[in-house]
Design a protein around this motif. Sequence first.
Motif, PDB file in Angstrom:
ATOM      1  N   SER A 140      -4.396   0.942   3.216  1.00 19.07           N
ATOM      2  CA  SER A 140      -5.251  -0.140   3.428  1.00 19.07           C
ATOM      3  C   SER A 140      -6.646   0.210   3.696  1.00 19.07           C
TER       4      SER A 140
ATOM      5  N   GLY B   1      -8.050   8.910  13.070  1.00 22.83           N
ATOM      6  CA  GLY B   1      -7.316   9.561  11.862  1.00 22.83           C
ATOM      7  C   GLY B   1      -8.086  10.524  10.856  1.00 22.83           C
TER       8      GLY B   1
ATOM      9  N   THR C 136      -9.734  -1.290  21.357  1.00 23.45           N
ATOM     10  CA  THR C 136      -9.869  -1.926  20.197  1.00 23.45           C
ATOM     11  C   THR C 136      -8.423  -1.985  19.752  1.00 23.45           C
TER      12      THR C 136
ATOM     13  N   ARG D  89      -3.408  -5.792  10.525  1.00 20.45           N
ATOM     14  CA  ARG D  89      -3.259  -6.130   8.798  1.00 20.45           C
ATOM     15  C   ARG D  89      -2.193  -7.266   8.583  1.00 20.45           C
TER      16      ARG D  89
ATOM     17  N   SER E 232     -12.986   6.574  13.445  1.00 21.97           N
ATOM     18  CA  SER E 232     -11.432   6.410  13.201  1.00 21.97           C
ATOM     19  C   SER E 232     -10.670   7.780  13.473  1.00 21.97           C
TER      20      SER E 232
ATOM     21  N   HIS F 212       0.938  -5.134  12.316  1.00 21.29           N
ATOM     22  CA  HIS F 212       1.069  -5.804  11.349  1.00 21.29           C
ATOM     23  C   HIS F 212       1.581  -7.371  11.706  1.00 21.29           C
TER      24      HIS F 212
ATOM     25  N   ARG G  65     -12.169   3.564   6.208  1.00 20.40           N
ATOM     26  CA  ARG G  65     -11.403   4.058   5.369  1.00 20.40           C
ATOM     27  C   ARG G  65     -11.228   3.132   4.272  1.00 20.40           C
TER      28      ARG G  65
ATOM     29  N   ASN H  15      -4.341   9.139  18.045  1.00 19.84           N
ATOM     30  CA  ASN H  15      -4.753   8.540  16.734  1.00 19.84           C
ATOM     31  C   ASN H  15      -3.883   6.873  16.553  1.00 19.84           C
TER      32      ASN H  15
ATOM     33  N   ARG I 204       2.896  12.605  15.326  1.00 12.13           N
ATOM     34  CA  ARG I 204       1.371  12.367  15.539  1.00 12.13           C
ATOM     35  C   ARG I 204       0.658  12.562  16.527  1.00 12.13           C
TER      36      ARG I 204
ATOM     37  N   SER J  10       1.516   4.985   8.290  1.00  9.51           N
ATOM     38  CA  SER J  10       2.350   5.495   7.265  1.00  9.51           C
ATOM     39  C   SER J  10       3.640   5.995   7.492  1.00  9.51           C
TER      40      SER J  10
ATOM     41  N   THR K 195       0.942  -1.137   0.147  1.00 10.58           N
ATOM     42  CA  THR K 195       0.096   0.259   0.142  1.00 10.58           C
ATOM     43  C   THR K 195       0.778   1.197   0.034  1.00 10.58           C
TER      44      THR K 195
HETATM   45  O1  TXA Z   1      -2.020   0.598   4.308  1.00 10.98           O
HETATM   46  C1  TXA Z   1      -1.738   0.840   5.494  1.00 10.98           C
HETATM   47  O2  TXA Z   1      -2.723   0.514   6.304  1.00 10.98           O
HETATM   48  C2  TXA Z   1      -0.530   1.543   6.032  1.00 10.98           C
HETATM   49  C3  TXA Z   1       0.601   0.611   5.905  1.00 10.98           C
HETATM   50  C4  TXA Z   1       1.952   0.946   6.537  1.00 10.98           C
HETATM   51  O3  TXA Z   1       0.183  -0.564   6.455  1.00 10.98           O
HETATM   52  N1  TXA Z   1      -0.669   2.028   7.310  1.00 10.98           N
HETATM   53  C5  TXA Z   1      -1.134   3.172   7.484  1.00 10.98           C
HETATM   54  O4  TXA Z   1      -1.435   3.486   8.891  1.00 10.98           O
HETATM   55  O5  TXA Z   1      -2.081   3.987   6.750  1.00 10.98           O
HETATM   56  P1  TXA Z   1      -1.916   4.885   9.365  1.00 10.98           P
HETATM   57  O6  TXA Z   1      -1.476   4.860  10.956  1.00 10.98           O
HETATM   58  O7  TXA Z   1      -1.330   5.916   8.655  1.00 10.98           O
HETATM   59  O8  TXA Z   1      -3.337   4.705   9.313  1.00 10.98           O
HETATM   60  C6  TXA Z   1      -4.026   4.006  10.225  1.00 10.98           C
HETATM   61  C7  TXA Z   1      -5.638   4.336  10.224  1.00 10.98           C
HETATM   62  C8  TXA Z   1      -5.842   5.777  11.053  1.00 10.98           C
HETATM   63  O9  TXA Z   1      -6.882   6.398  10.405  1.00 10.98           O
HETATM   64  C9  TXA Z   1      -6.352   5.258  12.405  1.00 10.98           C
HETATM   65  O10 TXA Z   1      -7.079   6.325  12.973  1.00 10.98           O
HETATM   66  C10 TXA Z   1      -7.038   4.055  12.001  1.00 10.98           C
HETATM   67  O11 TXA Z   1      -6.514   3.524  11.011  1.00 10.98           O
HETATM   68  N2  TXA Z   1      -6.966   2.971  13.268  1.00 10.98           N
HETATM   69  C11 TXA Z   1      -6.149   2.551  13.826  1.00 10.98           C
HETATM   70  N3  TXA Z   1      -6.568   1.692  14.587  1.00 10.98           N
HETATM   71  C12 TXA Z   1      -7.794   1.929  15.000  1.00 10.98           C
HETATM   72  C13 TXA Z   1      -8.755   1.726  15.906  1.00 10.98           C
HETATM   73  N4  TXA Z   1      -8.586   0.573  17.046  1.00 10.98           N
HETATM   74  N5  TXA Z   1     -10.061   1.902  15.590  1.00 10.98           N
HETATM   75  C14 TXA Z   1     -10.397   3.103  14.526  1.00 10.98           C
HETATM   76  N6  TXA Z   1      -9.483   3.270  13.799  1.00 10.98           N
HETATM   77  C15 TXA Z   1      -8.419   2.874  13.844  1.00 10.98           C
END
Ligand code: TXA
Length: 348
Positions: A182, A232, A118, A122, A230, A68, A196, A63, A59, A144, A36
């Motif tokens: 993803s 993010g 939670t 991935r 989410s 992985h 997302r 968030n 960050r 990311s 990704t």
């Molecule tokens: O493709 C991807 O997902 C990449 C590669 C590196 O695997 N990773 C990625 O991570 O995009 P990041 O941290 O940029 O985005 C993670 C997203 C954020 O929008 C975050 O809020 C959401 O996933 N997220 C993570 N854990 C969560 C949870 N327990 N509940 C709700 N949303 C969550």
Amino acid sequence: MKQYETRIMPAMQADALSEAVRLLQAGELVGFPTETVYGLGANATDKTAVLRIFEAKGRPADNPLIVHIADFCDLLPLVQGVDPRAEQLASRFWPGPLTMIFRRSSRIPSVVSAGLDTVAVRFPKHEAAQALILAAGCPIAAPSANRSGKPSPTTAEHVYEDMKGRIPLILDGGPCSVGVESTVLDLTGEKPTVLRPGGVTVEMIKEILPDVRIDNAVLAPLARDAQARSPGMKYKHYAPAAHVTVVRGSPEFLAERYDSQIALGKKAAILCGNAAPYGDRLVFSIGKSSEEMATMLFRTLRELDEEGVEVAFAEATETDGMGMAFMNRLLRAAGFDVLEETGDKKTE
Ligand code: TXA
Ligand code: MG
């Protein structure tokens, strides 16, 4: 913050992998490729290492990160049970660009999930990502690998631009094939919900979960009083220095807006599928299919900055298939600035 001499090494080289594993086990961060975008990895079971991710990216602490794994069995210790829906989705889409949200077990420190009960998990498809996770022998927490607010990195050079001096090592696996992050699917609520959109499309999930819904914040700004499911999604995202406007309308309409910016002395650019209607204007042609456009988007947003573009106009696309992931990122890069041409009436 600790300063590093940041090294870039070929991802599949044995000495690169062993150096990455040594660093992860010592609680340090490693940039690594996935299909990704590039991730910024730390040992997910090491709270101090995970805190370093937040520091290196700038960050916000609320968030949460994605954990992985490289084997379905490694999911079990991280979560409080795997329901049959998750098993079905995993057997169809893992390894791949799908992140699922589960109830978190105590194996994962709460900082990983920004205090939520939670955890997002991935199983990436990229062979270097899998090799790294397996060799490290631990789950890897990784957002990311961009500085917070910047477009996600799709090459090792992008990671270097953002993380130079902040991390010791980047594994170079070449350009990412999917190019957007993803799909994030929440299975902990009443209805499965896409938080997302990404490489596994809503249509693909629907074949397994017909009742899947799409969170309101996917294609619209989050209402001011709404709680982000989410976290993010509430932050400004993917923003280049250039001001981006999404245009829904004809190429003539878009070209007029471009020309009026040029007349004001601005350096303008156009992001589009087909360059032909725009003549000799500054055009970034980002592909014909929504898959291609998704792959090209983040690197093109970075190119806008390299070229010193001040204002960019981007063609809107349909939101089916990968179009949803593309438009989700583009709208955020534009801060939801959308210009519509409606019949012969033009609204702003
Ligand atoms: O493709 C991807 O997902 C990449 C590669 C590196 O695997 N990773 C990625 O991570 O995009 P990041 O941290 O940029 O985005 C993670 C997203 C954020 O929008 C975050 O809020 C959401 O996933 N997220 C993570 N854990 C969560 C949870 N327990 N509940 C709700 N949303 C969550
Ligand atoms: Mg990110």
